[in-house]
Design an enzyme around this catalytic site. Structure first.
Site, PDB file in Angstrom:
ATOM      1  N   LYS A 125       6.727   4.908  15.730  1.00  0.00           N
ATOM      2  CA  LYS A 125       7.392   6.104  15.193  1.00  0.00           C
ATOM      3  C   LYS A 125       8.826   5.722  14.849  1.00  0.00           C
ATOM      4  CE  LYS A 125       6.297  10.502  14.592  1.00  0.00           C
ATOM      5  NZ  LYS A 125       4.948  11.060  14.392  1.00  0.00           N
TER       6      LYS A 125
HETATM    7  P1  NAD Z   1       7.433  19.566   8.234  1.00  0.00           P
HETATM    8  O1  NAD Z   1       8.810  19.022   8.136  1.00  0.00           O
HETATM    9  O2  NAD Z   1       6.574  19.603   7.026  1.00  0.00           O
HETATM   10  O3  NAD Z   1       7.482  21.062   8.851  1.00  0.00           O
HETATM   11  C1  NAD Z   1       8.153  21.342  10.048  1.00  0.00           C
HETATM   12  C2  NAD Z   1       8.170  22.855  10.225  1.00  0.00           C
HETATM   13  O4  NAD Z   1       8.762  23.165  11.496  1.00  0.00           O
HETATM   14  C3  NAD Z   1       9.020  23.575   9.183  1.00  0.00           C
HETATM   15  O5  NAD Z   1       8.391  24.791   8.826  1.00  0.00           O
HETATM   16  C4  NAD Z   1      10.315  23.845   9.927  1.00  0.00           C
HETATM   17  O6  NAD Z   1      11.069  24.933   9.413  1.00  0.00           O
HETATM   18  C5  NAD Z   1       9.778  24.140  11.306  1.00  0.00           C
HETATM   19  N1  NAD Z   1      10.811  24.031  12.343  1.00  0.00           N
HETATM   20  C6  NAD Z   1      11.727  23.055  12.498  1.00  0.00           C
HETATM   21  N2  NAD Z   1      12.522  23.347  13.531  1.00  0.00           N
HETATM   22  C7  NAD Z   1      12.093  24.522  14.032  1.00  0.00           C
HETATM   23  C8  NAD Z   1      12.508  25.330  15.103  1.00  0.00           C
HETATM   24  N3  NAD Z   1      13.537  25.000  15.860  1.00  0.00           N
HETATM   25  N4  NAD Z   1      11.823  26.473  15.339  1.00  0.00           N
HETATM   26  C9  NAD Z   1      10.784  26.841  14.581  1.00  0.00           C
HETATM   27  N5  NAD Z   1      10.340  26.102  13.548  1.00  0.00           N
HETATM   28  C10 NAD Z   1      10.989  24.953  13.283  1.00  0.00           C
HETATM   29  O7  NAD Z   1       6.721  18.747   9.409  1.00  0.00           O
HETATM   30  P2  NAD Z   1       5.174  18.541   9.675  1.00  0.00           P
HETATM   31  O8  NAD Z   1       4.782  17.257   9.059  1.00  0.00           O
HETATM   32  O9  NAD Z   1       4.436  19.775   9.377  1.00  0.00           O
HETATM   33  O10 NAD Z   1       5.176  18.294  11.252  1.00  0.00           O
HETATM   34  C11 NAD Z   1       5.175  19.362  12.196  1.00  0.00           C
HETATM   35  C12 NAD Z   1       4.758  18.821  13.551  1.00  0.00           C
HETATM   36  O11 NAD Z   1       3.456  18.233  13.425  1.00  0.00           O
HETATM   37  C13 NAD Z   1       5.637  17.721  14.129  1.00  0.00           C
HETATM   38  O12 NAD Z   1       5.601  17.809  15.537  1.00  0.00           O
HETATM   39  C14 NAD Z   1       4.939  16.450  13.693  1.00  0.00           C
HETATM   40  O13 NAD Z   1       5.249  15.333  14.496  1.00  0.00           O
HETATM   41  C15 NAD Z   1       3.494  16.881  13.872  1.00  0.00           C
HETATM   42  N6  NAD Z   1       2.511  16.103  13.123  1.00  0.00           N
HETATM   43  C16 NAD Z   1       2.589  15.975  11.768  1.00  0.00           C
HETATM   44  C17 NAD Z   1       1.598  15.257  11.091  1.00  0.00           C
HETATM   45  C18 NAD Z   1       1.583  15.146   9.588  1.00  0.00           C
HETATM   46  O14 NAD Z   1       0.587  14.627   9.063  1.00  0.00           O
HETATM   47  N7  NAD Z   1       2.574  15.622   8.876  1.00  0.00           N
HETATM   48  C19 NAD Z   1       0.567  14.639  11.815  1.00  0.00           C
HETATM   49  C20 NAD Z   1       0.514  14.810  13.198  1.00  0.00           C
HETATM   50  C21 NAD Z   1       1.485  15.541  13.842  1.00  0.00           C
END
Ligand code: NAD
Length: 439
Positions: A125
């Site tokens: 990561k």
């Molecule tokens: P992203 O940047 O597309 O979206 C993140 C979302 O979280 C946004 O809507 C943002 O406004 C919101 N957010 C940020 N801070 C916040 C807070 N303090 N309170 C409430 N909402 C908040 O990111 P993503 O890719 O959707 O990832 C989201 C989560 O999923 C992370 O934990 C990431 O590690 C995990 N994840 C993502 C993937 C992927 O394929 N993108 C895969 C596995 C896990």
């Protein structure tokens, strides 16, 4: 190497990093979770020692020229936790609160996630400590390219393969790939497309990668509903985070008849007991950057969001958002961790005692890494698989792992998180035993 030695305590050697939200040290949370499974399977002491810290922690400070002509120094990270099962693999997070302990936890979770789903990858990561929403597109490109260059040979298609995470996206991956391609020499350009996954399809990405994590979350919810005779049609769902994971989970769950009654993101929280149209909300977020001020729902507070009447809660924002206060307010029967590490261990214990099912991140948010693996395979073979084919393979793998975790948890009478780690740890341990430890 003995199999019955008690594993040494796995401890973080880093003092907690002060966080704006005072979330606590994520690596210590990850360590506590893993220790529980390690004790249960009597993990070999040598293997536990190897896994307690990442293999490599790479820190780069690099300068970038901003649009106003000034130079700024950025701090970038890449943590490579373990590569016994394959190349390091994991996202690149762009966030002002990014820190080394967070990266260490997220990298470790990637190791166990890949092991659990039998994907031949290790765990990594990384990211950059800055707020991407405050930068122009040109600045984002220069920051990404300079970071990729600073990482140099620490990434590579058979060594360490980044992907999007919070604050990064397909475009980020295309810039990373292009930068890497341009420094390897013209004869190898096209053979290194697999240096990143989560690229746009035109740049060599896979169909289905964009919605893969949300789709994996949906498959787990469908499996849980089937196991528990629960009717998803009309079921109320609340989702925290409306980025890649949350927005696709919302759209796919709505297709299955679920009703999204509450959504929150960094800009605020909204609710509508009649249901929020996730397609219209996605259009609103694409324009405004947040779910706040969406006309089809009422503005509510974060406290009100957690207390909404909903059977299913999908945390899909950041880590450590679900503490005791939130758990006590929650009405849900099912928590499905779209985000990595959203639940504090104490809150999970409380929820499990109350009979709430908690589906752990390494089981249910793995759609992204699974389709990333398919993208990497397609790049290696110079193939482009059909969309439906990718999604069918993903569904098959999610269901297969779901069945394995269900069986393991029932056999060992443990929670699903412990079962998921135990399966992953056993696979890693078996591999170390077969291969031995060099020299
Ligand atoms: P992203 O940047 O597309 O979206 C993140 C979302 O979280 C946004 O809507 C943002 O406004 C919101 N957010 C940020 N801070 C916040 C807070 N303090 N309170 C409430 N909402 C908040 O990111 P993503 O890719 O959707 O990832 C989201 C989560 O999923 C992370 O934990 C990431 O590690 C995990 N994840 C993502 C993937 C992927 O394929 N993108 C895969 C596995 C896990």
């Amino acid at each position: 190497m003995s199999t019955d030695t008690k594993p040494p305590p796995i401890k973080s050697d880093i003092t907690p990093v002060p966080s704006l939200k005072d979330r606590g040290n994520l690596f210590e949370v990850a360590t506590r979770q893993i220790e529980k499974a390690a004790r249960m399977i009597k993990l070999d002491g040598d293997v536990a020692s190897i896994l307690q810290q990442p293999k490599n922690e790479i820190l780069v400070n690099f300068p970038v020229r901003m649009d106003d002509g000034k130079l700024e120094l950025f701090k970038g990270y890449r943590v490579q936790h373990n590569n016994i099962l394959g190349p390091y693999k994991g996202g690149m997070r762009y966030h002002p609160e990014a820190n080394l302990d967070e990266m260490k936890a997220l990298a470790a979770w990637m190791t166990y996630k890949s092991a659990l789903h039998e994907i031949p990858f290790g765990g990594g990561k990384g990211g950059i400590k800055f707020d991407p929403s405050k930068r122009s597109r040109n600045e984002l490109e220069r920051i990404t390219r300079r970071f990729t260059h600073a990482l140099g040979n620490n990434i590579g298609p058979d060594w360490d393969i980044p992907a999007p995470d919070v604050g990064s996206n397909e475009q980020t991956m295309v810039w990373m790939m292009d930068t890497y391609m341009n420094v390897v020499g013209q004869n190898e350009r096209h053979s290194v497309r697999g240096v990143v996954t989560g690229k746009s399809v035109t740049a060599g990405g896979s169909y289905g990668r964009r919605e893969a994590t949300g789709a994996g979350v949906m498959h787990c919810i469908i499996e849980w509903a089937r196991d528990n005779n629960f009717n998803l049609d009309g079921a109320h769902v609340i989702i925290q985070g409306f980025g890649n994971v949350g927005s696709y989970a919302a759209r796919l769950l709505a297709q299955k008849g679920a009703v999204i009654v509450g959504v929150g993101d960094a800009g605020g929280y909204i609710a509508n007991p009649e249901g929020i149209n996730p397609h219209k909300l996605s259009e609103h977020v694409a324009k405004s950057g947040s779910v706040a001020a969406y006309k089809g729902a009422a503005k509510i507070s974060r406290e009100e969001f957690f207390a909404l009447e909903a059977a299913i809660f999908v945390p899909a924002a950041l880590e450590l958002e679900l503490g005791m206060k939130e758990a006590q307010a929650l009405k849900a029967r099912l928590v499905v961790e779209g985000a990595n590490g959203p639940t504090y261990p104490e809150a999970e214990e409380y929820l499990l005692d109350k009979g709430v099912a908690v589906i752990p991140d390494i089981l249910c948010n793995s759609g992204g890494v699974i389709v990333s693996y398919y993208e990497w395979l397609q790049n290696k073979r110079s193939e482009q698989w059909e969309h439906a084919d990718v999604l069918a393979r993903l569904e098959h793998r999610m269901r297969k792992t779901w069945g394995e975790v269900r069986g393991y948890a029932a056999k060992h009478k443990c929670d699903w998180r412990t079962a998921s780690y135990a399966i992953g740890l056993e696979r890693i341990q078996t591999c170390y035993k077969e291969r031995g430890i060099f020299p």
